[in-house]
Design a protein around this motif. Structure first.
Motif, PDB file in Angstrom:
ATOM      1  N   MET A   1       0.859  -1.190   0.000  1.00 36.65           N
ATOM      2  CA  MET A   1       0.000   0.000   0.000  1.00 36.65           C
ATOM      3  C   MET A   1       0.895   1.240   0.000  1.00 36.65           C
ATOM      4  SD  MET A   1      -3.161   0.852   2.409  1.00 36.65           S
ATOM      5  CE  MET A   1      -3.552   2.503   2.855  1.00 36.65           C
ATOM      6  N   ILE A   2       0.423   2.254  -0.669  1.00 36.00           N
ATOM      7  CA  ILE A   2       1.168   3.507  -0.775  1.00 36.00           C
ATOM      8  C   ILE A   2       0.310   4.620  -0.159  1.00 36.00           C
ATOM      9  CG2 ILE A   2       0.328   3.967  -3.097  1.00 36.00           C
ATOM     10  CD1 ILE A   2       3.053   5.070  -3.783  1.00 36.00           C
ATOM     11  N   ASP A   3       0.933   5.473   0.619  1.00 39.41           N
ATOM     12  CA  ASP A   3       0.195   6.530   1.316  1.00 39.41           C
ATOM     13  C   ASP A   3      -0.306   7.600   0.350  1.00 39.41           C
ATOM     14  OD1 ASP A   3       0.645   5.358   3.796  1.00 39.41           O
ATOM     15  OD2 ASP A   3       2.463   6.523   4.160  1.00 39.41           O
ATOM     16  N   ASP A   4      -1.475   8.157   0.684  1.00 41.19           N
ATOM     17  CA  ASP A   4      -1.970   9.319  -0.045  1.00 41.19           C
ATOM     18  C   ASP A   4      -1.046  10.494   0.231  1.00 41.19           C
ATOM     19  OD1 ASP A   4      -4.205   7.857  -0.862  1.00 41.19           O
ATOM     20  OD2 ASP A   4      -5.501   8.660   0.709  1.00 41.19           O
ATOM     21  N   VAL A   5      -0.970  11.409  -0.716  1.00 41.05           N
ATOM     22  CA  VAL A   5      -0.235  12.660  -0.538  1.00 41.05           C
ATOM     23  C   VAL A   5      -1.298  13.739  -0.359  1.00 41.05           C
ATOM     24  CG1 VAL A   5       1.360  14.318  -1.577  1.00 41.05           C
ATOM     25  CG2 VAL A   5       1.701  11.862  -1.953  1.00 41.05           C
ATOM     26  N   LEU A   6      -1.449  14.203   0.877  1.00 41.32           N
ATOM     27  CA  LEU A   6      -2.477  15.189   1.198  1.00 41.32           C
ATOM     28  C   LEU A   6      -1.874  16.278   2.061  1.00 41.32           C
ATOM     29  CD1 LEU A   6      -5.349  12.710   2.137  1.00 41.32           C
ATOM     30  CD2 LEU A   6      -5.083  13.948  -0.021  1.00 41.32           C
ATOM     31  N   GLY A   7      -2.557  17.374   2.152  1.00 38.04           N
ATOM     32  CA  GLY A   7      -2.139  18.482   2.982  1.00 38.04           C
ATOM     33  C   GLY A   7      -3.362  19.232   3.465  1.00 38.04           C
ATOM     34  N   PRO A   8      -3.154  20.328   4.182  1.00 37.43           N
ATOM     35  CA  PRO A   8      -4.282  21.053   4.765  1.00 37.43           C
ATOM     36  C   PRO A   8      -5.158  21.782   3.752  1.00 37.43           C
ATOM     37  CG  PRO A   8      -2.224  22.208   5.188  1.00 37.43           C
ATOM     38  CD  PRO A   8      -1.867  20.911   4.536  1.00 37.43           C
ATOM     39  N   SER A   9      -4.632  22.074   2.564  1.00 34.09           N
ATOM     40  CA  SER A   9      -5.406  22.850   1.594  1.00 34.09           C
ATOM     41  C   SER A   9      -5.158  22.309   0.188  1.00 34.09           C
ATOM     42  CB  SER A   9      -5.027  24.327   1.684  1.00 34.09           C
ATOM     43  OG  SER A   9      -5.810  25.080   0.782  1.00 34.09           O
ATOM     44  N   ILE A  10      -5.804  21.196  -0.133  1.00 35.40           N
ATOM     45  CA  ILE A  10      -5.651  20.575  -1.439  1.00 35.40           C
ATOM     46  C   ILE A  10      -6.689  21.165  -2.394  1.00 35.40           C
ATOM     47  CG2 ILE A  10      -5.762  18.403  -2.740  1.00 35.40           C
ATOM     48  CD1 ILE A  10      -3.315  18.664  -0.897  1.00 35.40           C
ATOM     49  N   GLU A  11      -6.217  21.755  -3.467  1.00 35.46           N
ATOM     50  CA  GLU A  11      -7.105  22.340  -4.474  1.00 35.46           C
ATOM     51  C   GLU A  11      -7.487  21.318  -5.545  1.00 35.46           C
ATOM     52  OE1 GLU A  11      -8.284  25.607  -4.639  1.00 35.46           O
ATOM     53  OE2 GLU A  11      -7.481  25.857  -2.625  1.00 35.46           O
ATOM     54  N   VAL A  12      -6.509  20.507  -5.979  1.00 28.40           N
ATOM     55  CA  VAL A  12      -6.764  19.463  -6.968  1.00 28.40           C
ATOM     56  C   VAL A  12      -6.222  18.155  -6.413  1.00 28.40           C
ATOM     57  CG1 VAL A  12      -6.365  18.641  -9.331  1.00 28.40           C
ATOM     58  CG2 VAL A  12      -6.592  21.103  -8.886  1.00 28.40           C
ATOM     59  N   LEU A  13      -7.099  17.167  -6.340  1.00 32.48           N
ATOM     60  CA  LEU A  13      -6.700  15.840  -5.902  1.00 32.48           C
ATOM     61  C   LEU A  13      -6.616  14.958  -7.138  1.00 32.48           C
ATOM     62  CD1 LEU A  13      -6.036  13.858  -3.631  1.00 32.48           C
ATOM     63  CD2 LEU A  13      -8.511  13.406  -3.429  1.00 32.48           C
ATOM     64  N   PHE A  14      -5.395  14.535  -7.476  1.00 32.90           N
ATOM     65  CA  PHE A  14      -5.177  13.614  -8.584  1.00 32.90           C
ATOM     66  C   PHE A  14      -5.352  12.203  -8.074  1.00 32.90           C
ATOM     67  CE2 PHE A  14      -2.961  17.409  -9.970  1.00 32.90           C
ATOM     68  CZ  PHE A  14      -3.413  17.516 -11.282  1.00 32.90           C
ATOM     69  N   CYS A  15      -6.011  11.386  -8.853  1.00 34.37           N
ATOM     70  CA  CYS A  15      -6.309  10.032  -8.430  1.00 34.37           C
ATOM     71  C   CYS A  15      -5.899   9.048  -9.516  1.00 34.37           C
ATOM     72  CB  CYS A  15      -7.800   9.908  -8.137  1.00 34.37           C
ATOM     73  SG  CYS A  15      -8.266   8.266  -7.586  1.00 34.37           S
ATOM     74  N   GLY A  16      -4.881   8.239  -9.209  1.00 34.85           N
ATOM     75  CA  GLY A  16      -4.483   7.177 -10.112  1.00 34.85           C
ATOM     76  C   GLY A  16      -5.423   5.992  -9.974  1.00 34.85           C
ATOM     77  N   ILE A  17      -5.256   4.999 -10.830  1.00 37.55           N
ATOM     78  CA  ILE A  17      -6.098   3.803 -10.762  1.00 37.55           C
ATOM     79  C   ILE A  17      -5.681   2.967  -9.562  1.00 37.55           C
ATOM     80  CG2 ILE A  17      -6.827   1.715 -11.954  1.00 37.55           C
ATOM     81  CD1 ILE A  17      -6.147   3.264 -14.606  1.00 37.55           C
ATOM     82  N   ASN A  18      -4.418   2.566  -9.543  1.00 40.20           N
ATOM     83  CA  ASN A  18      -3.832   1.841  -8.418  1.00 40.20           C
ATOM     84  C   ASN A  18      -2.323   1.909  -8.567  1.00 40.20           C
ATOM     85  OD1 ASN A  18      -3.731  -0.147 -10.611  1.00 40.20           O
ATOM     86  ND2 ASN A  18      -3.231  -1.645  -9.038  1.00 40.20           N
ATOM     87  N   PRO A  19      -1.587   1.651  -7.493  1.00 36.16           N
ATOM     88  CA  PRO A  19      -0.127   1.722  -7.598  1.00 36.16           C
ATOM     89  C   PRO A  19       0.430   0.594  -8.462  1.00 36.16           C
ATOM     90  CG  PRO A  19      -0.842   1.687  -5.291  1.00 36.16           C
ATOM     91  CD  PRO A  19      -2.027   1.373  -6.133  1.00 36.16           C
ATOM     92  N   GLY A  20       1.423   0.914  -9.251  1.00 34.97           N
ATOM     93  CA  GLY A  20       2.157  -0.111  -9.974  1.00 34.97           C
ATOM     94  C   GLY A  20       3.177  -0.743  -9.041  1.00 34.97           C
ATOM     95  N   LEU A  21       3.842  -1.758  -9.529  1.00 41.42           N
ATOM     96  CA  LEU A  21       4.815  -2.462  -8.696  1.00 41.42           C
ATOM     97  C   LEU A  21       6.012  -1.583  -8.332  1.00 41.42           C
ATOM     98  CD1 LEU A  21       4.676  -5.973 -10.385  1.00 41.42           C
ATOM     99  CD2 LEU A  21       3.373  -5.121  -8.416  1.00 41.42           C
ATOM    100  N   MET A  22       6.427  -0.697  -9.243  1.00 36.90           N
ATOM    101  CA  MET A  22       7.525   0.223  -8.949  1.00 36.90           C
ATOM    102  C   MET A  22       7.105   1.220  -7.866  1.00 36.90           C
ATOM    103  SD  MET A  22      10.703   1.164  -9.791  1.00 36.90           S
ATOM    104  CE  MET A  22      11.032   0.640 -11.452  1.00 36.90           C
ATOM    105  N   SER A  23       5.878   1.680  -7.930  1.00 36.25           N
ATOM    106  CA  SER A  23       5.375   2.592  -6.895  1.00 36.25           C
ATOM    107  C   SER A  23       5.334   1.894  -5.547  1.00 36.25           C
ATOM    108  CB  SER A  23       3.991   3.118  -7.265  1.00 36.25           C
ATOM    109  OG  SER A  23       4.092   4.027  -8.334  1.00 36.25           O
ATOM    110  N   GLU A  24       4.888   0.645  -5.551  1.00 39.44           N
ATOM    111  CA  GLU A  24       4.866  -0.108  -4.297  1.00 39.44           C
ATOM    112  C   GLU A  24       6.286  -0.241  -3.730  1.00 39.44           C
ATOM    113  OE1 GLU A  24       3.361  -4.365  -2.546  1.00 39.44           O
ATOM    114  OE2 GLU A  24       4.179  -4.320  -4.574  1.00 39.44           O
ATOM    115  N   ALA A  25       7.242  -0.534  -4.588  1.00 41.92           N
ATOM    116  CA  ALA A  25       8.623  -0.738  -4.142  1.00 41.92           C
ATOM    117  C   ALA A  25       9.260   0.545  -3.605  1.00 41.92           C
ATOM    118  CB  ALA A  25       9.467  -1.306  -5.285  1.00 41.92           C
ATOM    119  N   THR A  26       8.934   1.683  -4.216  1.00 39.39           N
ATOM    120  CA  THR A  26       9.563   2.950  -3.831  1.00 39.39           C
ATOM    121  C   THR A  26       8.745   3.755  -2.825  1.00 39.39           C
ATOM    122  OG1 THR A  26       8.526   4.193  -5.625  1.00 39.39           O
ATOM    123  CG2 THR A  26      10.677   3.158  -6.101  1.00 39.39           C
ATOM    124  N   GLY A  27       7.434   3.501  -2.779  1.00 41.78           N
ATOM    125  CA  GLY A  27       6.554   4.308  -1.935  1.00 41.78           C
ATOM    126  C   GLY A  27       6.165   5.624  -2.573  1.00 41.78           C
TER     127      GLY A  27
END
Length: 171
Positions: A1-27
């Motif tokens: 699982m990979i953590d969401d990237v959020l902050g106190p004032s998000i104007e645009v939330l980009f949403c991928g489909i799901n993490p790829g294996l490289m994303s899982e490996a790197t976080g």
């Protein structure tokens, strides 16, 4: 699982489909070298320079965030089940209602259609909000998506940026 990237004032939330294996490996979201998310984000004017996936922590300082429809990593989005996408869509709607960005940008039209039961959805601004927020369905930036090139993906992101009234951050 990979953590969401959020902050106190998000104007645009980009949403991928799901993490790829490289994303899982790197976080890091959109971590595979052939993925066009980071270059398209910059070319569209959302960021003042090209960010590396390892710099995703800088996004909230620009009013941007990242999440995924489905948390489970896979080699290809086609490995996800319909049930996973529908369940992820419900989770995403709850997250959006909580974070309240100005726009939700779902990067993957097929996943959007399934997750939100909108089989005829097209790229661009959608007629129905998600979590009370306007939603844009955008091309999947994965290098596996041969239907879209970098310029086309960046152009769609630029249309979103201009629609919400953000000036370009590129110089």
């Amino acid at each position: 699982m990979i953590d969401d990237v959020l902050g106190p004032s998000i104007e645009v939330l980009f949403c991928g489909i799901n993490p790829g294996l490289m994303s899982e490996a790197t976080g890091h979201h959109f971590a595979r070298p052939g993925n066009r998310f980071w270059p398209a984000l910059h070319l569209s004017g959302f960021t003042p320079r090209l960010l590396a996936p390892a710099e995703q922590h800088l996004l909230p300082s620009y009013g941007l965030g990242i999440t995924n429809v489905v948390a489970r990593p896979s080699a290809k989005a086609s490995e996800l089940t319909r049930e996973e996408l529908i369940e992820g869509g419900a989770r995403l709607a709850g997250l959006v209602a909580s974070v309240r960005p100005r726009a939700l940008a779902v990067l993957g039209i097929s996943a959007y259609r399934t997750a939100f039961a909108r089989p005829k959805a097209r790229i661009g601004l959608q007629p129905e909000p998600v979590g009370g927020v306007p939603v844009w369905a955008l091309p999947n930036p994965s290098g596996l998506n041969a239907h879209w090139n970098l310029a086309g993906i960046a152009a769609e992101l630029r249309l979103l940026r201009e629609h919400i009234g953000w000036p370009s951050r590129t110089s």
